[in-house]
Design a protein around this motif. Structure first.
Motif, mmCIF file in Angstrom:
data_model
loop_
_atom_site.group_PDB
_atom_site.id
_atom_site.type_symbol
_atom_site.label_atom_id
_atom_site.label_comp_id
_atom_site.label_asym_id
_atom_site.label_seq_id
_atom_site.Cartn_x
_atom_site.Cartn_y
_atom_site.Cartn_z
ATOM 1 N N PRO A 48 9.162 3.856 -4.883
ATOM 2 C CA PRO A 48 7.790 4.117 -4.447
ATOM 3 C C PRO A 48 7.073 2.790 -4.216
ATOM 4 O O PRO A 48 7.276 1.844 -4.968
ATOM 5 N N PRO A 49 6.273 2.702 -3.183
ATOM 6 C CA PRO A 49 5.614 1.427 -2.876
ATOM 7 C C PRO A 49 4.548 1.062 -3.910
ATOM 8 O O PRO A 49 3.935 1.941 -4.521
ATOM 9 N N ARG A 50 4.364 -0.221 -4.077
ATOM 10 C CA ARG A 50 3.282 -0.714 -4.922
ATOM 11 C C ARG A 50 2.111 -1.126 -4.046
ATOM 12 O O ARG A 50 2.288 -1.719 -2.985
ATOM 13 N N LEU A 51 0.947 -0.824 -4.537
ATOM 14 C CA LEU A 51 -0.286 -1.124 -3.811
ATOM 15 C C LEU A 51 -0.786 -2.517 -4.185
ATOM 16 O O LEU A 51 -1.038 -2.803 -5.359
ATOM 17 N N ILE A 52 -0.909 -3.372 -3.176
ATOM 18 C CA ILE A 52 -1.558 -4.670 -3.370
ATOM 19 C C ILE A 52 -2.998 -4.525 -2.886
ATOM 20 O O ILE A 52 -3.244 -4.207 -1.719
ATOM 21 N N ALA A 53 -3.935 -4.736 -3.792
ATOM 22 C CA ALA A 53 -5.352 -4.706 -3.422
ATOM 23 C C ALA A 53 -5.712 -6.072 -2.837
ATOM 24 O O ALA A 53 -5.654 -7.082 -3.539
ATOM 25 N N VAL A 54 -6.038 -6.099 -1.559
ATOM 26 C CA VAL A 54 -6.309 -7.372 -0.886
ATOM 27 C C VAL A 54 -7.764 -7.770 -1.146
ATOM 28 O O VAL A 54 -8.695 -7.153 -0.630
ATOM 29 N N SER A 55 -7.914 -8.792 -1.963
ATOM 30 C CA SER A 55 -9.242 -9.151 -2.480
ATOM 31 C C SER A 55 -9.818 -10.402 -1.836
ATOM 32 O O SER A 55 -10.759 -10.990 -2.348
ATOM 33 N N LYS A 56 -9.274 -10.797 -0.681
ATOM 34 C CA LYS A 56 -9.822 -11.966 0.015
ATOM 35 C C LYS A 56 -11.308 -11.766 0.299
ATOM 36 O O LYS A 56 -11.720 -10.686 0.715
ATOM 37 N N ARG A 57 -12.057 -12.817 0.067
ATOM 38 C CA ARG A 57 -13.510 -12.819 0.278
ATOM 39 C C ARG A 57 -14.261 -11.808 -0.586
ATOM 40 O O ARG A 57 -15.454 -11.591 -0.398
ATOM 41 N N GLN A 58 -13.582 -11.200 -1.520
ATOM 42 C CA GLN A 58 -14.271 -10.357 -2.498
ATOM 43 C C GLN A 58 -14.521 -11.196 -3.749
ATOM 44 O O GLN A 58 -13.711 -12.046 -4.100
ATOM 45 N N PRO A 59 -15.619 -10.939 -4.429
ATOM 46 C CA PRO A 59 -15.921 -11.718 -5.627
ATOM 47 C C PRO A 59 -14.981 -11.368 -6.788
ATOM 48 O O PRO A 59 -14.372 -10.296 -6.800
ATOM 49 N N GLU A 231 5.956 5.666 5.090
ATOM 50 C CA GLU A 231 6.976 6.586 5.624
ATOM 51 C C GLU A 231 8.193 5.821 6.126
ATOM 52 O O GLU A 231 9.313 6.317 6.062
ATOM 53 N N GLU A 232 7.967 4.599 6.611
ATOM 54 C CA GLU A 232 9.064 3.805 7.172
ATOM 55 C C GLU A 232 9.733 2.891 6.148
ATOM 56 O O GLU A 232 10.553 2.059 6.512
ATOM 57 N N GLY A 233 9.357 3.011 4.874
ATOM 58 C CA GLY A 233 10.102 2.297 3.848
ATOM 59 C C GLY A 233 9.394 1.139 3.182
ATOM 60 O O GLY A 233 10.038 0.362 2.466
ATOM 61 N N ALA A 234 8.090 0.982 3.365
ATOM 62 C CA ALA A 234 7.369 -0.109 2.704
ATOM 63 C C ALA A 234 7.569 -0.048 1.193
ATOM 64 O O ALA A 234 7.530 1.032 0.594
ATOM 65 N N THR A 235 7.784 -1.203 0.565
ATOM 66 C CA THR A 235 7.783 -1.268 -0.902
ATOM 67 C C THR A 235 6.495 -1.907 -1.414
ATOM 68 O O THR A 235 6.148 -1.752 -2.577
ATOM 69 N N PHE A 236 5.806 -2.652 -0.535
ATOM 70 C CA PHE A 236 4.456 -3.153 -0.813
ATOM 71 C C PHE A 236 3.566 -2.766 0.359
ATOM 72 O O PHE A 236 3.952 -2.988 1.520
#
Ligand SMILES: *Cc1c(COP(=O)(O)O)cnc(C)c1O
Length: 249
Positions: A48-59, A231-236
Protein backbone atom coordinates in the motif's frame (compact mmCIF):
# COMPACT_ATOMS: atom_id res chain seq x y z
CA UNK A 1 11.52 35.31 11.26
CA UNK A 2 8.28 36.05 9.54
CA UNK A 3 5.77 38.57 10.78
CA UNK A 4 2.32 38.38 12.28
CA UNK A 5 0.69 37.37 9.02
CA UNK A 6 2.61 34.11 8.89
CA UNK A 7 -0.04 31.41 8.49
CA UNK A 8 -0.69 29.38 11.61
CA UNK A 9 -1.56 25.71 11.76
CA UNK A 10 -5.16 26.45 12.66
CA UNK A 11 -5.50 28.52 9.50
CA UNK A 12 -4.57 25.70 7.24
CA UNK A 13 -7.34 24.77 4.88
CA UNK A 14 -10.09 26.14 7.06
CA UNK A 15 -11.04 29.02 4.83
CA UNK A 16 -13.60 28.94 2.06
CA UNK A 17 -17.22 27.89 2.32
CA UNK A 18 -16.93 24.33 1.03
CA UNK A 19 -13.50 23.63 2.54
CA UNK A 20 -13.21 20.74 4.93
CA UNK A 21 -11.22 21.11 8.11
CA UNK A 22 -7.56 20.23 7.97
CA UNK A 23 -8.04 16.90 9.76
CA UNK A 24 -10.92 15.97 7.50
CA UNK A 25 -8.85 16.75 4.40
CA UNK A 26 -5.98 14.57 5.57
CA UNK A 27 -8.39 11.76 6.31
CA UNK A 28 -10.14 12.19 2.96
CA UNK A 29 -6.82 11.90 1.11
CA UNK A 30 -5.97 8.73 3.04
CA UNK A 31 -9.36 7.25 2.22
CA UNK A 32 -8.97 8.08 -1.47
CA UNK A 33 -5.54 6.39 -1.46
CA UNK A 34 -6.99 3.27 0.17
CA UNK A 35 -9.87 3.17 -2.31
CA UNK A 36 -7.52 3.57 -5.29
CA UNK A 37 -5.26 0.85 -3.87
CA UNK A 38 -8.22 -1.52 -3.67
CA UNK A 39 -8.89 -0.85 -7.37
CA UNK A 40 -5.32 -1.71 -8.35
CA UNK A 41 -5.04 -4.66 -10.74
CA UNK A 42 -3.69 -7.76 -9.03
CA UNK A 43 -0.74 -8.17 -11.36
CA UNK A 44 0.61 -4.78 -10.26
CA UNK A 45 2.58 -5.77 -7.22
CA UNK A 46 3.64 -3.58 -4.36
CA UNK A 47 2.71 -2.54 -0.84
CA UNK A 48 0.00 0.00 0.00
CA UNK A 49 1.36 3.45 -0.83
CA UNK A 50 2.61 5.81 1.83
CA UNK A 51 1.40 9.36 1.85
CA UNK A 52 4.04 12.09 1.83
CA UNK A 53 2.55 15.36 3.03
CA UNK A 54 4.25 18.02 0.91
CA UNK A 55 4.88 20.86 3.32
CA UNK A 56 6.88 23.24 1.12
CA UNK A 57 6.13 26.86 1.99
CA UNK A 58 3.94 25.71 4.86
CA UNK A 59 4.90 26.84 8.35
CA UNK A 60 6.39 24.43 10.88
CA UNK A 61 3.12 24.66 12.82
CA UNK A 62 1.29 23.04 9.92
CA UNK A 63 3.79 20.16 9.95
CA UNK A 64 3.30 19.68 13.67
CA UNK A 65 -0.48 19.82 13.28
CA UNK A 66 -0.34 17.07 10.67
CA UNK A 67 2.02 15.03 12.83
CA UNK A 68 -0.36 15.23 15.76
CA UNK A 69 -2.95 13.69 13.44
CA UNK A 70 -0.60 10.78 12.77
CA UNK A 71 1.19 11.93 9.61
CA UNK A 72 4.85 10.84 9.61
CA UNK A 73 6.22 11.37 6.08
CA UNK A 74 6.81 14.95 4.94
CA UNK A 75 8.19 16.31 1.69
CA UNK A 76 10.15 19.50 1.14
CA UNK A 77 11.32 21.13 -2.11
CA UNK A 78 13.78 23.85 -1.20
CA UNK A 79 17.10 22.95 0.38
CA UNK A 80 17.49 26.02 2.58
CA UNK A 81 13.85 25.98 3.69
CA UNK A 82 14.34 22.32 4.60
CA UNK A 83 17.46 23.15 6.61
CA UNK A 84 15.59 25.90 8.47
CA UNK A 85 12.65 23.64 9.25
CA UNK A 86 14.92 20.86 10.52
CA UNK A 87 16.40 23.34 12.96
CA UNK A 88 13.00 23.36 14.68
CA UNK A 89 12.89 19.59 15.00
CA UNK A 90 14.16 17.57 17.98
CA UNK A 91 17.30 15.44 17.60
CA UNK A 92 15.26 12.26 17.79
CA UNK A 93 12.80 13.55 15.20
CA UNK A 94 10.01 10.98 14.69
CA UNK A 95 9.25 12.44 11.25
CA UNK A 96 10.54 10.90 8.03
CA UNK A 97 11.73 13.54 5.61
CA UNK A 98 11.65 13.38 1.83
CA UNK A 99 13.42 15.83 -0.42
CA UNK A 100 11.44 16.19 -3.65
CA UNK A 101 12.75 19.44 -5.15
CA UNK A 102 15.24 19.97 -7.92
CA UNK A 103 18.64 19.45 -6.44
CA UNK A 104 21.62 21.70 -6.99
CA UNK A 105 25.03 20.37 -6.30
CA UNK A 106 26.02 23.26 -4.04
CA UNK A 107 22.91 22.73 -1.84
CA UNK A 108 23.27 19.00 -1.36
CA UNK A 109 24.95 19.69 1.96
CA UNK A 110 21.60 20.79 3.44
CA UNK A 111 19.92 17.55 2.44
CA UNK A 112 22.52 14.76 2.40
CA UNK A 113 21.99 12.26 5.19
CA UNK A 114 18.81 14.02 6.35
CA UNK A 115 16.11 12.92 3.92
CA UNK A 116 15.18 10.28 1.39
CA UNK A 117 15.99 12.14 -1.83
CA UNK A 118 13.55 11.59 -4.72
CA UNK A 119 15.22 13.77 -7.35
CA UNK A 120 18.65 12.47 -8.32
CA UNK A 121 18.96 12.92 -12.08
CA UNK A 122 22.63 13.18 -13.02
CA UNK A 123 26.00 11.63 -12.22
CA UNK A 124 27.39 14.81 -10.62
CA UNK A 125 24.76 14.50 -7.88
CA UNK A 126 25.81 10.92 -7.15
CA UNK A 127 29.37 12.01 -6.69
CA UNK A 128 28.54 14.95 -4.44
CA UNK A 129 26.09 12.92 -2.34
CA UNK A 130 28.67 10.21 -1.83
CA UNK A 131 31.30 12.77 -0.84
CA UNK A 132 28.96 14.29 1.76
CA UNK A 133 27.66 11.13 3.40
CA UNK A 134 30.66 8.84 3.14
CA UNK A 135 32.84 10.95 5.39
CA UNK A 136 30.14 10.74 8.06
CA UNK A 137 29.87 6.99 7.67
CA UNK A 138 26.26 7.30 6.50
CA UNK A 139 24.33 5.55 3.76
CA UNK A 140 22.17 7.71 1.50
CA UNK A 141 19.02 6.25 -0.01
CA UNK A 142 17.53 7.98 -3.02
CA UNK A 143 15.25 7.66 -6.02
CA UNK A 144 16.11 8.63 -9.56
CA UNK A 145 13.75 11.19 -11.09
CA UNK A 146 12.70 10.36 -14.63
CA UNK A 147 11.55 13.20 -16.86
CA UNK A 148 8.07 12.79 -18.32
CA UNK A 149 8.80 14.83 -21.44
CA UNK A 150 8.67 18.41 -20.18
CA UNK A 151 11.96 20.22 -20.62
CA UNK A 152 11.35 22.70 -17.77
CA UNK A 153 11.09 19.89 -15.23
CA UNK A 154 13.95 17.90 -13.81
CA UNK A 155 14.67 14.26 -14.32
CA UNK A 156 16.87 12.05 -16.41
CA UNK A 157 15.64 11.17 -19.89
CA UNK A 158 14.34 7.64 -20.24
CA UNK A 159 17.13 6.72 -22.59
CA UNK A 160 19.79 7.82 -20.09
CA UNK A 161 18.23 6.09 -17.07
CA UNK A 162 20.16 2.85 -17.48
CA UNK A 163 23.48 4.64 -17.80
CA UNK A 164 22.81 6.65 -14.63
CA UNK A 165 21.87 3.53 -12.66
CA UNK A 166 25.05 1.88 -13.95
CA UNK A 167 27.04 4.52 -12.07
CA UNK A 168 25.50 3.81 -8.66
CA UNK A 169 27.72 0.78 -7.82
CA UNK A 170 30.76 3.08 -7.98
CA UNK A 171 29.64 4.71 -4.73
CA UNK A 172 29.66 2.50 -1.66
CA UNK A 173 27.50 4.90 0.39
CA UNK A 174 24.63 5.15 -2.09
CA UNK A 175 21.48 3.03 -2.45
CA UNK A 176 19.02 3.67 -5.23
CA UNK A 177 15.63 2.45 -3.98
CA UNK A 178 13.29 3.50 -6.76
CA UNK A 179 12.10 5.89 -9.43
CA UNK A 180 10.12 9.14 -9.26
CA UNK A 181 8.28 11.18 -11.85
CA UNK A 182 5.98 14.18 -12.22
CA UNK A 183 3.26 13.79 -14.82
CA UNK A 184 2.35 16.81 -16.93
CA UNK A 185 -0.58 18.89 -15.64
CA UNK A 186 -3.36 17.07 -17.48
CA UNK A 187 -6.80 15.80 -16.57
CA UNK A 188 -6.19 13.02 -14.02
CA UNK A 189 -7.08 10.15 -16.31
CA UNK A 190 -4.69 11.44 -18.98
CA UNK A 191 -1.75 11.07 -16.58
CA UNK A 192 -2.12 7.29 -16.51
CA UNK A 193 0.28 6.56 -19.41
CA UNK A 194 3.05 8.46 -17.63
CA UNK A 195 2.68 6.46 -14.43
CA UNK A 196 2.38 3.19 -16.30
CA UNK A 197 5.51 4.11 -18.21
CA UNK A 198 7.46 4.66 -14.98
CA UNK A 199 6.34 1.30 -13.66
CA UNK A 200 7.38 -0.42 -16.88
CA UNK A 201 10.76 1.31 -16.75
CA UNK A 202 11.19 0.14 -13.17
CA UNK A 203 10.30 -3.43 -14.13
CA UNK A 204 12.71 -3.37 -17.07
CA UNK A 205 15.62 -1.89 -15.10
CA UNK A 206 15.03 -4.28 -12.19
CA UNK A 207 16.04 -7.18 -14.41
CA UNK A 208 19.57 -5.85 -14.45
CA UNK A 209 21.57 -6.64 -11.31
CA UNK A 210 23.51 -3.66 -10.00
CA UNK A 211 25.07 -3.36 -6.56
CA UNK A 212 23.30 -0.66 -4.55
CA UNK A 213 20.26 -0.58 -6.84
CA UNK A 214 16.96 -2.13 -5.76
CA UNK A 215 14.01 -0.37 -7.37
CA UNK A 216 11.22 -1.11 -4.91
CA UNK A 217 9.71 2.39 -4.75
CA UNK A 218 7.64 4.30 -7.29
CA UNK A 219 7.14 7.92 -6.21
CA UNK A 220 4.35 9.30 -8.35
CA UNK A 221 1.09 11.20 -7.97
CA UNK A 222 0.28 14.65 -6.58
CA UNK A 223 -2.96 16.34 -5.44
CA UNK A 224 -4.44 16.34 -8.94
CA UNK A 225 -3.58 12.80 -9.96
CA UNK A 226 -2.58 10.62 -7.00
CA UNK A 227 -5.46 8.17 -7.34
CA UNK A 228 -4.43 7.26 -10.88
CA UNK A 229 -0.82 6.90 -9.70
CA UNK A 230 -1.89 4.55 -6.90
CA UNK A 231 -3.84 2.43 -9.35
CA UNK A 232 -0.68 2.23 -11.46
CA UNK A 233 1.53 1.06 -8.60
CA UNK A 234 2.75 4.12 -6.68
CA UNK A 235 4.43 3.27 -3.37
CA UNK A 236 4.78 6.96 -2.44
CA UNK A 237 2.32 9.71 -3.33
CA UNK A 238 3.35 13.33 -2.77
CA UNK A 239 0.35 15.42 -1.81
CA UNK A 240 0.47 19.07 -0.78
CA UNK A 241 -2.47 21.32 -1.53
CA UNK A 242 -5.14 18.62 -1.10
CA UNK A 243 -3.99 18.39 2.54
CA UNK A 244 -2.77 21.84 3.49
CA UNK A 245 -4.83 23.97 1.11
CA UNK A 246 -3.27 26.50 -1.21
CA UNK A 247 0.36 27.24 -0.45
CA UNK A 248 1.24 30.64 1.00
CA UNK A 249 3.20 32.55 -1.63
C1 LIG B 1 4.79 20.65 -4.89
C2 LIG B 1 5.04 19.26 -5.28
C3 LIG B 1 4.13 18.24 -4.97
C4 LIG B 1 2.78 18.50 -4.32
O1 LIG B 1 1.97 19.24 -5.17
P1 LIG B 1 0.39 19.42 -4.86
O2 LIG B 1 -0.19 19.69 -6.20
O3 LIG B 1 0.29 20.57 -3.94
O4 LIG B 1 -0.09 18.17 -4.27
C5 LIG B 1 4.48 16.94 -5.31
N1 LIG B 1 5.64 16.64 -5.91
C6 LIG B 1 6.53 17.59 -6.23
C7 LIG B 1 7.81 17.20 -6.88
C8 LIG B 1 6.26 18.93 -5.93
O5 LIG B 1 7.16 19.87 -6.27
Amino acid sequence: MKGADEPRAGDVATSGPETLSFAARLEAVQERIAAAFSRRERDIEGPPPRLIAVSKRQPVQAIEAAHVLGQVDFGENYAQEFRDKLAHRPDDDPLRWHFIGQLQRNKIKYVAGKALIHTVDRPALLEELHRRVDREGLVQEFLVEVNSGEAQKGGVGETELGALLDRVPEYSSLRCVGLMTMAPALAAEDTRPYFRRLRNLRDAESRRIRRGVELRELSMGMSADFEVAVEEGATFVRVGSAIFGERPT
